[in-house]
Design a protein around this motif. Structure first.
Motif, PDB file in Angstrom:
ATOM      1  N   ILE A  72      -7.737 -12.264  19.013  1.00  0.00           N
ATOM      2  CA  ILE A  72      -6.344 -12.642  19.267  1.00  0.00           C
ATOM      3  C   ILE A  72      -5.974 -13.864  18.430  1.00  0.00           C
ATOM      4  CG2 ILE A  72      -4.716 -13.436  21.033  1.00  0.00           C
ATOM      5  CD1 ILE A  72      -6.483 -11.915  23.085  1.00  0.00           C
ATOM      6  N   VAL A  73      -6.889 -14.850  18.434  1.00  0.00           N
ATOM      7  CA  VAL A  73      -6.650 -16.075  17.658  1.00  0.00           C
ATOM      8  C   VAL A  73      -6.489 -15.739  16.180  1.00  0.00           C
ATOM      9  CG1 VAL A  73      -7.724 -18.216  16.860  1.00  0.00           C
ATOM     10  CG2 VAL A  73      -7.804 -17.631  19.281  1.00  0.00           C
ATOM     11  N   PHE A  74      -7.369 -14.864  15.679  1.00  0.00           N
ATOM     12  CA  PHE A  74      -7.355 -14.504  14.262  1.00  0.00           C
ATOM     13  C   PHE A  74      -6.006 -13.906  13.864  1.00  0.00           C
ATOM     14  CE2 PHE A  74      -8.322 -11.405  10.823  1.00  0.00           C
ATOM     15  CZ  PHE A  74      -8.714 -12.315   9.857  1.00  0.00           C
ATOM     16  N   GLN A  80       0.813 -16.638  11.473  1.00  0.00           N
ATOM     17  CA  GLN A  80       1.494 -17.932  11.397  1.00  0.00           C
ATOM     18  C   GLN A  80       1.213 -18.682  10.108  1.00  0.00           C
ATOM     19  OE1 GLN A  80       0.644 -20.557  14.574  1.00  0.00           O
ATOM     20  NE2 GLN A  80       1.888 -19.427  16.031  1.00  0.00           N
ATOM     21  N   THR A  81      -0.067 -18.740   9.768  1.00  0.00           N
ATOM     22  CA  THR A  81      -0.436 -19.507   8.570  1.00  0.00           C
ATOM     23  C   THR A  81      -0.938 -18.539   7.499  1.00  0.00           C
ATOM     24  OG1 THR A  81      -2.638 -19.883   9.481  1.00  0.00           O
ATOM     25  CG2 THR A  81      -0.987 -21.551   9.927  1.00  0.00           C
TER      26      THR A  81
ATOM     27  N   PRO B 144      -3.503 -27.855  24.560  1.00  0.00           N
ATOM     28  CA  PRO B 144      -3.831 -28.603  23.319  1.00  0.00           C
ATOM     29  C   PRO B 144      -5.262 -28.355  22.843  1.00  0.00           C
ATOM     30  CG  PRO B 144      -2.830 -30.049  24.955  1.00  0.00           C
ATOM     31  CD  PRO B 144      -3.146 -28.763  25.647  1.00  0.00           C
ATOM     32  N   TRP B 145      -6.172 -28.136  23.804  1.00  0.00           N
ATOM     33  CA  TRP B 145      -7.576 -27.864  23.442  1.00  0.00           C
ATOM     34  C   TRP B 145      -7.658 -26.595  22.607  1.00  0.00           C
ATOM     35  CZ3 TRP B 145     -12.013 -30.631  25.195  1.00  0.00           C
ATOM     36  CH2 TRP B 145     -13.232 -30.048  24.838  1.00  0.00           C
ATOM     37  N   THR B 146      -7.038 -25.527  23.102  1.00  0.00           N
ATOM     38  CA  THR B 146      -7.038 -24.275  22.342  1.00  0.00           C
ATOM     39  C   THR B 146      -6.433 -24.488  20.963  1.00  0.00           C
ATOM     40  OG1 THR B 146      -6.701 -23.138  24.444  1.00  0.00           O
ATOM     41  CG2 THR B 146      -6.394 -21.826  22.452  1.00  0.00           C
ATOM     42  N   ALA B 147      -5.312 -25.236  20.941  1.00  0.00           N
ATOM     43  CA  ALA B 147      -4.639 -25.486  19.664  1.00  0.00           C
ATOM     44  C   ALA B 147      -5.556 -26.254  18.710  1.00  0.00           C
ATOM     45  CB  ALA B 147      -3.344 -26.255  19.903  1.00  0.00           C
ATOM     46  N   ALA B 148      -6.219 -27.296  19.243  1.00  0.00           N
ATOM     47  CA  ALA B 148      -7.065 -28.130  18.392  1.00  0.00           C
ATOM     48  C   ALA B 148      -8.275 -27.350  17.878  1.00  0.00           C
ATOM     49  CB  ALA B 148      -7.522 -29.361  19.173  1.00  0.00           C
ATOM     50  N   ASP B 153      -0.772 -23.366  16.505  1.00  0.00           N
ATOM     51  CA  ASP B 153       0.114 -24.456  16.902  1.00  0.00           C
ATOM     52  C   ASP B 153       0.311 -24.412  18.411  1.00  0.00           C
ATOM     53  OD1 ASP B 153       2.559 -22.959  17.609  1.00  0.00           O
ATOM     54  OD2 ASP B 153       2.553 -22.417  15.484  1.00  0.00           O
ATOM     55  N   LEU B 154       0.816 -25.535  18.948  1.00  0.00           N
ATOM     56  CA  LEU B 154       0.909 -25.691  20.403  1.00  0.00           C
ATOM     57  C   LEU B 154       1.736 -24.590  21.057  1.00  0.00           C
ATOM     58  CD1 LEU B 154       1.319 -29.542  20.893  1.00  0.00           C
ATOM     59  CD2 LEU B 154      -0.502 -28.096  21.798  1.00  0.00           C
ATOM     60  N   GLY B 155       2.800 -24.175  20.367  1.00  0.00           N
ATOM     61  CA  GLY B 155       3.677 -23.144  20.931  1.00  0.00           C
ATOM     62  C   GLY B 155       2.935 -21.850  21.188  1.00  0.00           C
ATOM     63  N   THR B 156       2.196 -21.385  20.189  1.00  0.00           N
ATOM     64  CA  THR B 156       1.449 -20.134  20.334  1.00  0.00           C
ATOM     65  C   THR B 156       0.390 -20.263  21.420  1.00  0.00           C
ATOM     66  OG1 THR B 156       1.667 -20.011  17.952  1.00  0.00           O
ATOM     67  CG2 THR B 156       0.320 -18.319  19.012  1.00  0.00           C
TER      68      THR B 156
END
Lengths: 201, 191
Positions: A72-74, A80-81, B144-148, B153-156
């Motif tokens: 999912i992250v991938f 996005q990027t 924020p942990w997941t984002a970092a 980004d924080l929104g996603t």
């Protein structure tokens, strides 16, 4: 995820050393931004796991969950990027988790807990009582099967009453029952003269 | 009857039993609640209950014990997860959030909710408290942990958390009702 009969070279290393190495490796991985190097490191982590002869069956479920999240992250990162940075990020996480599995699967639960207690020992100076900490940890482990049984019993009883899917009808008796178990245990400890304060002061 | 020492032991036992409850809720097959088709794990229900019933310090210690035991390798987290990888992975922040979530819920219950006289007042303030601590604080660490960790980004990262919001809201309602009910019969639980 506990070291089950692992007798490899990794199991012989002290837990603190492995823990420290994992910390350094994790920080190091964030400094690497190339997917080629990370792929090599992922391969290294797999080799470490293989050379430590860990039981891969223990890894199956956690890996499935992890890969699902990473997929999912991938995809969302890629959209996005760039797909390049998505790959870097996913490889980095996977490698980090592989090394973490290597530490967890070659360290016994006792050794790990002892390490945590050592790390937490400065807390003594702010009033934490090591005897109470040990009592809390071991009681918690001891209570888990008891509470699981209590939970299943309450659910079954409420199922018979047609209330199985009513969370309140399950949670209230479960909490009351837990409080009763806690009181009984506290009384039993008192009756046997359990006194942790004397040893620490 | 209760000396200083015995009350300390008693507190430790309470902390342990709620830690065991959080752990046990991750081990049993989840309840499927009518409105939400997704089966929700009950572990955060245990975290919320620990804070709401035991107060800030003991509630926080219950969550802390579960986190420590899980990181040390016991497969206590939903889906049989455990070990150091849980903390390093994308969802590690939620785990840390538990500790502070139960602390905040406990503090709000002790100093705000239980000072309300009426039942309705307690239920409303209780629900607000559990939502602040059990959802707000936990997400504040988790998102924020997941984002970092992933680079999202924080929104996603926040959108990912929204999937758990309906389940968490139900757990907040359940926690509030259970806590208000139990505190009515166990008045001395938090004093």
């Amino acid at each position: 995820m506990i070291a089950a009969h692992n007798t490899s070279y990794l199991a012989k290393l002290p837990a603190g050393l492995k823990f420290g190495a994992l910390l350094v490796v994790s920080i190091g991985l964030y400094l690497i931004g190339s997917w080629q190097i990370l792929s090599v490191l992922l391969l290294v982590s797999v080799l470490v796991l293989l050379s430590a002869r860990v039981n891969f069956r223990q890894l199956r479920m956690p890996l499935v969950t992890l890969l699902l999240i990473l997929a999912i992250v991938f995809v969302s990162l890629g959209i996005q990027t760039t797909w390049d940075s998505a790959l870097v990020s996913v490889l980095r996480l996977l490698t980090m988790c592989m090394f973490a599995y290597a530490v967890s699967l070659t360290t016994t639960f006792d050794a790990m807990l002892e390490l945590f207690q050592q790390v937490a020992s400065p807390l003594r100076h702010v009033g934490a009582n090591p005897a109470q900490i040990s009592l809390g940890l071991s009681l918690a482990i001891r209570f888990i099967p008891e509470l699981k049984r209590a939970y299943l019993e309450v659910r079954e009883a409420q199922h018979a009453r047609g209330l199985a899917n009513n969370p309140l009808a399950v949670a209230v008796p479960l909490v009351i029952r837990s409080l009763r178990i806690a009181e009984d245990t506290a009384e039993a400890l008192e009756a046997r003269g359990y006194d942790s304060a004397e040893h620490s002061k | 009857m209760a000396t200083a020492t015995s009350s300390q032991t008693r507190n430790t036992v309470y902390v342990a039993i709620f830690a065991a409850m959080i752990a046990a809720m991750g081990l049993v097959p989840p309840i499927v609640i009518g409105i939400v088709p997704v089966p929700i794990t009950l572990q955060t229900l245990g975290v919320m209950l620990a804070g709401a019933l035991l107060g800030p310090v003991r509630g926080m210690l219950s969550s802390l014990i579960v986190v420590v035991l899980a990181l040390a390798g016991l497969p206590l987290l939903a889906g049989g997860r455990g070990g150091l990888a849980v903390l390093l992975g994308p969802t590690g922040g939620y785990l840390l959030g538990w500790i502070f979530g139960s602390l905040v819920i406990g503090a709000l219950f002790k100093f705000w909710v239980l000072r309300q006289k009426g039942q309705t007042g307690r239920i409303i303030t209780g629900l607000v408290s559990v939502i602040i601590g059990g959802i707000g604080v936990i997400y504040l660490f988790g998102i924020p942990w997941t984002a970092a960790v992933t680079g999202l980004d924080l929104g996603t990262s926040a959108i990912g958390a929204i999937a758990f919001l309906p389940g968490d809201l139900i757990k907040a309602v359940v926690t509030t009702l259970v806590a208000v009910t139990v505190h009515r019969s166990y008045r001395a639980l938090m004093s």
